[in-house]
Design a protein around this motif. Structure first.
Motif, short mmCIF file in Angstrom:
data_model
loop_
_atom_site.label_atom_id
_atom_site.label_comp_id
_atom_site.label_asym_id
_atom_site.label_seq_id
_atom_site.Cartn_x
_atom_site.Cartn_y
_atom_site.Cartn_z
N LEU A 451 39.52 -9.55 -20.40
CA LEU A 451 38.73 -8.37 -20.03
C LEU A 451 37.70 -8.78 -18.98
CD1 LEU A 451 38.44 -5.35 -21.09
CD2 LEU A 451 36.34 -6.18 -22.14
N LEU B 231 43.08 -8.33 -32.22
CA LEU B 231 41.72 -8.80 -32.48
C LEU B 231 41.42 -8.59 -33.96
CD1 LEU B 231 39.90 -6.98 -29.54
CD2 LEU B 231 40.85 -9.27 -29.53
N ALA B 232 40.42 -9.34 -34.46
CA ALA B 232 39.96 -9.08 -35.82
C ALA B 232 39.46 -7.64 -35.89
CB ALA B 232 38.83 -10.05 -36.16
N VAL B 287 33.82 -1.00 -21.14
CA VAL B 287 34.04 -1.61 -22.45
C VAL B 287 33.14 -2.83 -22.62
CG1 VAL B 287 35.72 -2.88 -23.83
CG2 VAL B 287 36.40 -0.78 -22.67
N TRP B 288 33.03 -3.61 -21.56
CA TRP B 288 32.19 -4.82 -21.58
C TRP B 288 30.75 -4.46 -21.97
CZ3 TRP B 288 33.43 -9.94 -20.74
CH2 TRP B 288 32.35 -10.81 -20.57
N ALA B 293 31.70 -7.19 -28.74
CA ALA B 293 32.77 -7.86 -29.48
C ALA B 293 34.03 -8.03 -28.63
CB ALA B 293 33.11 -7.08 -30.75
N MET B 294 34.12 -7.28 -27.54
CA MET B 294 35.33 -7.31 -26.71
C MET B 294 35.27 -8.36 -25.61
SD MET B 294 37.63 -5.04 -27.59
CE MET B 294 38.50 -4.59 -26.07
N HIS B 295 34.17 -9.10 -25.53
CA HIS B 295 34.02 -10.02 -24.40
C HIS B 295 35.09 -11.09 -24.34
CE1 HIS B 295 29.57 -8.97 -23.32
NE2 HIS B 295 30.36 -7.92 -23.37
N GLN B 296 35.70 -11.43 -25.47
CA GLN B 296 36.74 -12.46 -25.47
C GLN B 296 38.15 -11.86 -25.44
OE1 GLN B 296 35.64 -15.29 -24.95
NE2 GLN B 296 33.51 -14.85 -25.46
N ALA B 297 38.26 -10.55 -25.32
CA ALA B 297 39.58 -9.92 -25.42
C ALA B 297 40.44 -10.19 -24.19
CB ALA B 297 39.41 -8.42 -25.62
N GLY C 69 35.34 -21.35 -25.45
CA GLY C 69 34.90 -20.07 -25.99
C GLY C 69 35.77 -18.88 -25.61
N VAL C 70 36.69 -19.04 -24.68
CA VAL C 70 37.56 -17.92 -24.30
C VAL C 70 38.89 -18.05 -25.04
CG1 VAL C 70 38.67 -16.69 -22.40
CG2 VAL C 70 36.45 -17.80 -22.05
N GLY C 71 39.25 -17.01 -25.78
CA GLY C 71 40.40 -17.08 -26.66
C GLY C 71 41.73 -16.86 -25.96
N ARG C 92 44.02 -13.90 -35.98
CA ARG C 92 43.36 -12.98 -35.06
C ARG C 92 41.96 -13.42 -34.71
NH1 ARG C 92 44.63 -7.22 -37.87
NH2 ARG C 92 46.86 -7.49 -38.07
N GLU C 94 40.47 -14.17 -32.30
CA GLU C 94 40.05 -14.09 -30.91
C GLU C 94 38.70 -13.40 -30.72
OE1 GLU C 94 41.59 -12.24 -26.77
OE2 GLU C 94 42.96 -12.35 -28.44
N ALA C 95 38.45 -12.34 -31.46
CA ALA C 95 37.20 -11.61 -31.25
C ALA C 95 36.51 -11.36 -32.58
CB ALA C 95 37.46 -10.29 -30.54
N GLY C 96 35.31 -10.89 -32.49
CA GLY C 96 34.60 -10.50 -33.69
C GLY C 96 34.07 -11.68 -34.47
#
Lengths: 469, 371, 97
Positions: A451, B231-232, B287-288, B293-297, C69-71, C92, C94-96
């Motif tokens: 993203l 994602l979780a 979204v950012w 929570a989406m920063h790593q998506a 840190g980047v999944g 999962r 990756e986030a959260g």
């Protein structure tokens, strides 16, 4: 090192992929005065066949063989040509307007291209056997990449299984490097020889004939070769043994590493997502782009060269790249001097001569392409062959509908490791042809982007005005 | 010989399939003709939002009747369609937006509609903990939710067939003409005859209308969507914005679908769309900002479904203004998925009985007649 | 499973799940994990099954790891850098987090 911000907004020619086709194309076009950029996602050029050609830690030339070192000249030629060569650059989008989405060092850019040559080459054909997702099961190409790029040679108990020239080449290279191979399981169906013999006269004249025989002799002298009609990787947390059946019944071999290979197929994702029409090639059992004599695709301004145009090998790939580049130069700069196409075509023809023999001989058996039961078809979403078969029987007619029902092909690999399997399974269940069934409609990004990368796309003036509120 | 039916439904999106099902449930024999396959376009690849929230007043009755069907969707079509009802939340990004939302909710109350409910910052945080701290509140429609669009459209198609409809795919309508008391529907696979026709042809519906001498100013659009890797779990309701274009939904499987109406370039004759990555980048930035929570998506796919957009943003539902026995059901303007079940029922009622109890005033095609 | 032909390239220290691993210049993250004998780099989001690098050429996505840190980065395409933090991925994650 080129950064995303250093890229121009547009280039006359964008070449995607730095294997033999891409290197040869970029070199020829740049030398003819066309502004050319080559994007390659690996740390160095060479593609898979000449992987790490400028950086390999393998010093002894004999290990990888002279054919490998041919790649050095191509890399040098491209470097000297004036083309901008950008490694670590992942192209994630290409459309019919020839806008190229590329990521580099965590930043994304959109680059306009006058012409595009897709030279994304091939990948190994999916080899869906029970247990093929276990750690310790890899492709033969993976082991070869580790050898070329990092000087890593297999050390534990190792079994190679499958068919095709690369399997034997890897075996020879591994043995020369002092690696261990306990056995080779040859899955080539015996009857393939009958079909292949029809093409023997051509093959005997091709450069692959003598090389192939020498390789077979070299490997067979040192490694036991067993015929295998079924192969299973067994283990829970990792592969522990390989179970295979052949003429002598079922046998088990303890392994640390099982290396699979049954030929290579075009890497269609980028071309497919760009809207390039593809057609089923029944001899090579894969989809290939529909191309004209100069490797131009159904989308104006986009060509597909190299093994992505149909499998023909590294030397042929370079010649195809040159032909595609000449067409691009003629379209962009009609006055520019270009080499004689006739000579290139003659060399290409010679390279392609033995292909029919190799295709027929190495055609993988149905049982290794059309899995059954709980064997995983889609590795990403862990969809089994049985699920795909049952959904096809229930009336699902194509892979795109299958995606919606089972999510196969919707994971990060975007169908690269299940696309052919799913198409062939549907065709088998519905008693039709893979051509009728078709392939996944692939969606960009053809490689996942973060993203953050997408958010990093520079905002054009028009967009900036549009979002101001 | 032309094949005969009671009604020919043109178009196999969720609307055509729903109408075919409800006609069959009324004992009529519909034949549905679809040029590709059911759910190939917008009906199969939309964001899956099942939303009553923030609808135009003209379509609220249809939306409410549709919601009643969504809540018993499994009974209706034999599949739960992946429908879950975790609500839709319209997030206010600032106080001025929230004030506008308050006016709207109060106006709806005066008109007797109570599905939209104003919420403050603390309720917003409770419903959507992942949303950025700076948002002061919003509106929730608690019965709303989301469903799997392709699965839903296929479920309607399958149940319609089980109930007696015939669905013909891969066949294109090429002409319409009168044949005595019937309509003759010419196609790439022979002729069909029926006294009634329903035009549910989505982005191609203007071509059907034109065959009836009833031109309609339909825009072909293809709103873009993108989806992340799994994602979780971190968000339950569907989240939408007003000022900036965004819709946001985490599916049961963990993937997040990001949409909101930025448009790609559609090519309706070749079923293709060309995405606009600069606009998708705007969505990514939104979204950012809203969802840390989406920063790593990672984004794994983006796409667009081709559909029809009307100049006033609301659909065409009702009788043809020129041709007896023809009915229109198209132009849902990027928000037709939720309306599919209910509008199919209303259309079947209108076709079978000549009238409907659900108000569809203001949705007729005559509003576009040349003045 | 793998041994190095020669350890001539300069050593590069990376951390994998907090433990220091010595890689070599020219290694990708996936190659470094294989050379270090690390048997899997992630578990799948669907069933939690262990996965390890499979193709090493960027097509299979089984070598997904978290890098600095980047999944979900493709380990086979990313060269190692001194001090790089690599984390194996559980389902999962990756986030959260």
């Amino acid at each position: 090192m080129t950064a995303a911000a250093d890229l121009a907004p547009s280039y006359e020619l964008v070449v995607i992929g730095g294997g033999p086709a891409g290197l040869a194309a970029a070199a020829l076009a740049a030398r003819a005065g066309v502004s050319t950029v080559l994007f390659d996602e690996n740390p160095g050029v060479g593609g898979q066949i000449y992987r790490a050609i400028t950086s390999t830690p393998v010093r002894s030339r004999a290990i990888l063989g002279e054919d490998y070192w041919d790649g050095a000249a191509l890399a040098d030629e491209a470097k000297a040509s004036g083309a901008l060569i950008v490694n670590g650059a992942t192209v994630w989008s290409l459309d019919r307007q020839r806008l190229v989405g590329v990521s580099l060092g965590g930043k994304a850019r959109l680059i306009e291209a006058g012409r595009v040559i897709i030279a994304t080459g091939s990948q190994e054909r999916p080899f869906p056997i029970p247990g093929w997702t276990l750690p310790g099961v890899m492709t033969a190409g993976a082991a070869q990449t580790a050898l070329k790029a990092q000087g890593l040679v297999v050390g534990g108990r190792t079994v190679l299984a499958g068919s095709g020239p690369l399997l034997w080449l890897l075996a020879a290279q591994t043995l020369r490097a002092g690696g261990r191979i306990d056995a080779i399981l040859d899955t080539t169906p015996r009857r393939n020889w009958l079909q292949a013999m029809l093409h023997l006269p051509d093959f005997a004249l091709s450069p692959y004939f003598a090389k192939g025989l020498a390789l077979l002799r070299e490997v067979r002298a040192k490694v036991p070769v067993h015929r295998a009609a079924t192969i299973e990787a067994v283990g829970t947390d990792r592969v522990r043994e390989v179970v295979f059946s052949g003429a002598g019944g079922t046998r088990r071999l303890p392994v640390d590493l099982l290396l699979l290979h049954q030929g290579v197929v075009p890497n269609v994702n980028l071309a497919n997502a760009a809207g390039v029409a593809h057609v089923w090639n029944d001899r090579q059992l894969c989809f290939v782009p529909v191309l004209d004599a100069e490797f131009g695709s159904s989308v104006p301004g986009i060509a597909v060269a190299g093994d992505g145009a149909g499998i023909a090998g590294g030397t042929a790939a370079a010649e195809r790249g040159r032909i595609a580049a000449i067409a691009a130069v003629r379209a962009l700069k009609p006055q520019a001097a270009v080499p004689d196409t006739q000579a290139i075509r003659q060399r290409l023809q010679r390279e392609e001569m033995g292909r029919a023999f190799l295709d027929c001989l190495n055609r993988p058996a149905d049982s290794f392409r059309l899995p059954e039961g709980d064997t995983i078809a889609c590795r990403c979403e862990e969809v089994t062959a049985k699920q795909v078969r049952e959904t096809a029987q229930m009336g699902c007619e194509g892979p795109n509908q299958m995606k919606a029902f089972l999510r196969c092909g919707m994971g990060p690999c975007q169908g690269r490791l299940c696309g052919l399997t799913v198409t062939e399974l549907i065709a088998a269940e519905r008693k039709t042809t893979p051509d009728e069934v078709g392939y996944y409609r692939l969606r960009p990004p053809v490689k996942p982007i973060t993203l953050a990368e997408l958010a990093s796309l520079p905002i054009s003036e028009a967009e900036r005005k549009a979002v101001e509120r | 010989m032309a094949r005969a039916a009671d009604v020919v439904v043109i178009g196999g999106g969720i609307h055509g399939c729903s109408t075919a099902l409800h006609l069959a449930l009324r004992g009529l024999k519909p034949i549905l003709i679809e040029k590709d396959y059911a759910g190939r376009h917008a009906s199969g690849v939309n964001a899956g939002g099942v939303r009553q929230l923030a609808r135009d007043l003209h379509e609220i009755p249809l939306s409410i009747s549709s919601m009643d069907l969504w809540e018993r969707i499994e009974e209706l079509v034999g599949d739960d369609c992946g429908f879950d009802a975790h609500g839709t939340v319209l997030v206010a990004e600032n106080e001025a937006e929230l004030a506008g939302f308050r006016e709207r909710v109060e106006d709806l109350r005066l008109r007797g509609f109570e599905h939209e409910e104003l919420i403050d910052a603390s309720e917003l945080r409770r419903l959507v903990p992942a949303v950025s701290e700076r948002c002061p509140g919003g509106v929730v429609s608690r019965r709303d939710g989301a469903a799997d669009p392709f699965r839903t459209t296929q479920a309607f198609r399958r149940r319609a067939v089980e109930k007696g409809a015939e669905v013909i795919e891969g066949v294109t309508v090429t002409g319409l003409s009168r044949s005595g008391a019937n309509w003759r529907v010419e196609t790439t696979d022979g002729d069909f005859e029926a006294p009634k026709i329903v035009n549910a042809a989505g982005a191609w519906a203007d071509r059907i209308a034109a065959m009836l001498g009833e031109p309609v100013p339909l825009a072909v659009v293809a709103p873009m969507l993108m989806v992340t890797s799994r994602l979780a779990a971190f968000i339950k309701p569907v989240v939408i914005l007003r000022g900036r274009k965004l819709s946001f939904k985490q599916l049961e499987n963990g993937t997040v679908v990001i949409g909101g109406g930025h448009l790609s370039t559609p090519y309706r004759d070749s079923n293709e769309t060309v995405l606009d990555w600069e606009k998708l980048a705007i969505s990514a930035r939104t979204v950012w900002e809203l969802f840390p929570a989406m920063h790593q998506a990672t984004i794994v796919r983006a796409w667009a479904g081709i559909e029809a957009y009307m100049p006033d943003g609301i659909p065409v539902v009702g009788r043809s203004s020129t041709s007896e026995g023809v009915f229109h059901q198209f132009g849902f303007s990027t928000h037709g998925f939720q309306l599919g079940p209910g509008t199919g029922a209303v259309m079947a009622e209108l076709v079978a009985t000549g009238s409907t109890n659900t108000p569809i005033d203001g949705l007729g095609i005559e509003r576009f007649a040349a003045k | 499973m793998f041994k190095r032909l020669a350890d001539s390239s300069p050593a590069i220290a990376i951390s994998v799940d907090g433990k220091t691993v010595t890689a070599r210049a020219g290694d990708t993250v996936a190659a470094a994990l294989l050379a270090a004998g690390i048997d899997h780099c992630r578990t799948t989001p669907v069933t939690g099954a262990p996965r390890a690098p499979y193709c090493l050429m960027g097509v299979c996505f089984d070598c997904l790891v978290t890098v600095d840190g980047v999944g979900s980065r493709q380990g086979c395409l990313i060269p190692v850098r001194e001090g790089m933090k690599v984390e194996t991925q559980l389902g999962r994650r990756e986030a959260g987090r």
